[in-house]
Every structure is written in structure tokens, then in C-alpha cells.
Scaffold this motif. Structure first.
Motif, PDB file in Angstrom:
ATOM      1  N   ASN A  17       7.727  -0.209  -4.094  1.00 31.13           N
ATOM      2  CA  ASN A  17       8.321   0.829  -3.251  1.00 31.13           C
ATOM      3  C   ASN A  17       9.384   0.261  -2.320  1.00 31.13           C
ATOM      4  OD1 ASN A  17       6.706   2.804  -4.371  1.00 31.13           O
ATOM      5  ND2 ASN A  17       5.131   2.653  -2.792  1.00 31.13           N
ATOM      6  N   ILE A  18       9.124  -0.936  -1.788  1.00 29.93           N
ATOM      7  CA  ILE A  18      10.111  -1.573  -0.909  1.00 29.93           C
ATOM      8  C   ILE A  18      11.336  -1.974  -1.719  1.00 29.93           C
ATOM      9  CG2 ILE A  18      10.558  -3.493   0.657  1.00 29.93           C
ATOM     10  CD1 ILE A  18       7.593  -3.532   1.345  1.00 29.93           C
ATOM     11  N   LYS A  19      11.119  -2.494  -2.913  1.00 28.36           N
ATOM     12  CA  LYS A  19      12.244  -2.860  -3.779  1.00 28.36           C
ATOM     13  C   LYS A  19      13.132  -1.650  -4.064  1.00 28.36           C
ATOM     14  CE  LYS A  19      10.329  -6.754  -6.410  1.00 28.36           C
ATOM     15  NZ  LYS A  19      10.000  -7.242  -7.769  1.00 28.36           N
ATOM     16  N   VAL A  24       8.319   1.214   4.703  1.00 34.23           N
ATOM     17  CA  VAL A  24       9.052  -0.038   4.490  1.00 34.23           C
ATOM     18  C   VAL A  24       9.105  -0.809   5.805  1.00 34.23           C
ATOM     19  CG1 VAL A  24      10.454   0.899   2.628  1.00 34.23           C
ATOM     20  CG2 VAL A  24      11.283   1.063   4.980  1.00 34.23           C
ATOM     21  N   TYR A  49      10.851  -8.799  -2.524  1.00 33.64           N
ATOM     22  CA  TYR A  49       9.591  -8.185  -2.119  1.00 33.64           C
ATOM     23  C   TYR A  49       8.755  -7.958  -3.368  1.00 33.64           C
ATOM     24  CZ  TYR A  49      11.462  -7.058   2.547  1.00 33.64           C
ATOM     25  OH  TYR A  49      11.985  -7.127   3.808  1.00 33.64           O
ATOM     26  N   GLU A  50       7.445  -8.093  -3.245  1.00 33.57           N
ATOM     27  CA  GLU A  50       6.562  -7.804  -4.367  1.00 33.57           C
ATOM     28  C   GLU A  50       6.306  -6.311  -4.504  1.00 33.57           C
ATOM     29  OE1 GLU A  50       2.997 -10.064  -4.092  1.00 33.57           O
ATOM     30  OE2 GLU A  50       4.012 -12.013  -4.151  1.00 33.57           O
ATOM     31  N   ASN A  51       6.293  -5.602  -3.376  1.00 30.99           N
ATOM     32  CA  ASN A  51       5.992  -4.175  -3.372  1.00 30.99           C
ATOM     33  C   ASN A  51       7.127  -3.390  -4.037  1.00 30.99           C
ATOM     34  OD1 ASN A  51       6.033  -1.358  -2.287  1.00 30.99           O
ATOM     35  ND2 ASN A  51       4.194  -2.057  -1.219  1.00 30.99           N
TER      36      ASN A  51
END
Length: 317
Positions: free
Chosen positions: A298-300, A284, A294-296
Motif C-alpha cells: 500500500n505504501i509502495k 502511510v 518499502y515492503e508494504n
């Protein structure tokens, strides 16, 4: 996404981060990242619901639980990154804690002087001449951020915080009865550490209180418990005297909060029996825990987990 890693003590042979400062190395990272100085897109459909009021002359964003004062609330001090008190994302962050029963007070740490937020976009397909131009722009940005940080030192920020703490206790006496909790992000994360320690404010500073013998003294800890996410500008010495329980959200391989600083802090907390938890989130970016789109995926997911970590910590204490 896999669960965040619980940080452990690093081997003594681990090398410290010897990256020179931006003043010595134009290619080094600036003292604050883009997510410290500019907002991510605000999540669709979300808007701030609180208001900005003056507390002892300081602009503060106030967000109250929907059923306050009919139902008791706890007082929470929220300290922002460089985007400051007028950032919609920061305001929504304060609203989230208010929705969990905390009367959130988010002060303007910078007295209207939020961090400069110029951003340089990088693309591997950019021609060499353009990359050189961007490198110069990055160096200029680092210089501007250094100048901004020089305007917002402990001597400026801590008196602001003590004005707000004192005024909040008077304005929201019922919520402050059981102590004040604190959460901080990026720039504000370091001040959660300082407010959680027993250090005294130098008597030359304007905010003072009188002790029994008539001298001036302002001694912590000022927070009952604190939580911070991807703090910046932290040194190992900032952990000295820390007494309040502390939770830290950290980013793996974070050049703005290096492993050697984090490990030194963990060692101090362990040796001095200070209740703490440290979670290191892999994959992250710095600044990920602040409200923003965020589009990702995993970050969300990590953003949600980090918020739950910090919320649970202040709730449980």
C-alpha cells in the motif's frame, strides 16, 4: 489501496494540535521524522545518473533529460528533506523528473551540514530498562535536531535558494524561459510555499536586486507552479501571500504537518482564489513520497500515486 482522500474543510469545532514542543515534552515527536533525516533502502537496481556542480558557489545536483539540449526542457527546482543533496535517493528523485522532460536542479540547502540521522528502533517486547534508555535517546535526538534546525533558518536557506535561482536562470536560460517550477519534500516543502508567495526578502539579507528607484528588493513569486509532499515546520503564516498554483501531498494524522495547519492553508488558498489541490493519503508514514524501498504494498502504491500527482501538477502548468 483506495484512492487518496481529497481534503475538505474541517469543522470549526475540530481541535487544534496542542502537543507541546520537544523542549517541553521529551516524549513528543522530534521536529523531523526518521524519513526526513535518514534514507530508506535504495530500490534495487536504481542509481543516480546526474552530477554535482557549483551554481553561484552552491553545490547542486543537476539531472538533465536525455535529449537535452536538442529537445527543449523546463527548469525544475527540487528541494530535499534533511538528507540533502548527496543522498542517492534524492538524486534518483531528481532523475525521475528529468526523465519526464524537466532539467532538475537540486541545491544543497544545508551547505554540507545534512541532518543528523540517528535512529531509535522500537519493539514492544523490549525490556522496560531498554525502553527508558530509548526514551532518553529520543529526547537527545530531538535536542540535536532542534540545534540543527536552528542552524538552518530562513535567513540561511532563502539566500541560498535565490543564489541558485539566479545562477540557474543564467546557466540554463533556455529551460528557464517559461518560468521555474518547484517540488519539495519534508524540510524543502515549506520553501516551495515561501518561493511561491509574493513576499519580499528583508533588505538586510545578502541576496538583493535593484528596483527602478534604486532601492533593494527581491519579491516573489519566484516559481510558476509548485508541489510539495509531507512538508515540515510549516505554520499557517507560511501560506500568506501565496500566489503560484500549489499542489500538496499530505499524510493522514501527520503530527509533523498537523490538520489545523493544513486546513488553515486550504482556507487561505480558497479565500484568495489561489489554484490548488490537496490530497490526503491514509495509512502511510511521513516521508513516504521520497524515493526509497518499502515492503508494504500500500505504501509502495501511494508513493507512485504521490509522484504522479506532483509530476502532473508541474507538467500541467
Amino acid at each position: 489501496m483506495s484512492d487518496p482522500e481529497v481534503a475538505t474543510k474541517a469543522p470549526e469545532s475540530d481541535a487544534a494540535d496542542d502537543t507541546p514542543s520537544t523542549s517541553e515534552n521529551p516524549d513528543a515527536k522530534p521536529p523531523l521524522c526518521d524519513d526526513c533525516t535518514s534514507d530508506r533502502p535504495t530500490p534495487s537496481g536504481q542509481a543516480a545518473t546526474g552530477e554535482i556542480v557549483k551554481i553561484n558557489g552552491i553545490d547542486c545536483y543537476i539531472s538533465k533529460p536525455a535529449d537535452y539540449p536538442h529537445v527543449p526542457a523546463r527548469l525544475l527546482l527540487l528541494l530535499t528533506g534533511g538528507t540533502g543533496v548527496k543522498s542517492t535517493n534524492n538524486q534518483i528523485q531528481a532523475d525521475k523528473y528529468a526523465g519526464e522532460g524537466f532539467l532538475s536542479v537540486m541545491p544543497d540547502l544545508f551547505e554540507g551540514d545534512a541532518a543528523p540521522n540517528s535512529k531509535v528502533t522500537e519493539d514492544e517486547n523490549i525490556p522496560l530498562i531498554e525502553k527508558i534508555k530509548m526514551r532518553v535517546a529520543d529526547a537527545a535526538k530531538s535536542f540535536v535536531l532542534d540545534m540543527w534546525l536552528a542552524r538552518h533558518t530562513d535567513e540561511k536557506v532563502l539566500p541560498i535558494l535565490h543564489k541558485v535561482l539566479g545562477g540557474s536562470k543564467e546557466m540554463f536560460t533556455d529551460a528557464a524561459n517559461n518560468g521555474i517550477y518547484g517540488v519539495g519534500y519534508c524540510f524543502g516543502g515549506r520553501y516551495i510555499l515561501l518561493l511561491s508567495s509574493e513576499r519580499e526578502l528583508p533588505t538586510s539579507w545578502e541576496q538583493k536586486s535593484e528596483d527602478e528607484e534604486g532601492g533593494s528588493k527581491l519579491k516573489g513569486p519566484f516559481l510558476k507552479a509548485g508541489a510539495l509532499a509531507h512538508a515540515t515546520c510549516v505554520t499557517p503564516e507560511d501560506f500568506n501571500g501565496l500566489k503560484a498554483p500549489i499542489s500538496m501531498v499530505c499524510v493522514e494524522n501527520d503530527g509533523l504537518f498537523p490538520d489545523d495547519v493544513r486546513v488553515a492553508g486550504e482556507d487561505y488558498l480558497s479565500k484568495n482564489n489561489v489554484e490548488h489541490e490537496v490530497q490526503v493519503y491514509p495509512g502511510v508514514p511521513h516521508g513516504f513520497a521520497i524515493v526509497g524501498e518499502y515492503e508494504n504494498a500500500n505504501i509502495k502504491e501511494a508513493q507512485v500515486t504521490a509522484y504522479e500527482q506532483m509530476l502532473s501538477w508541474v507538467k500541467d502548468h
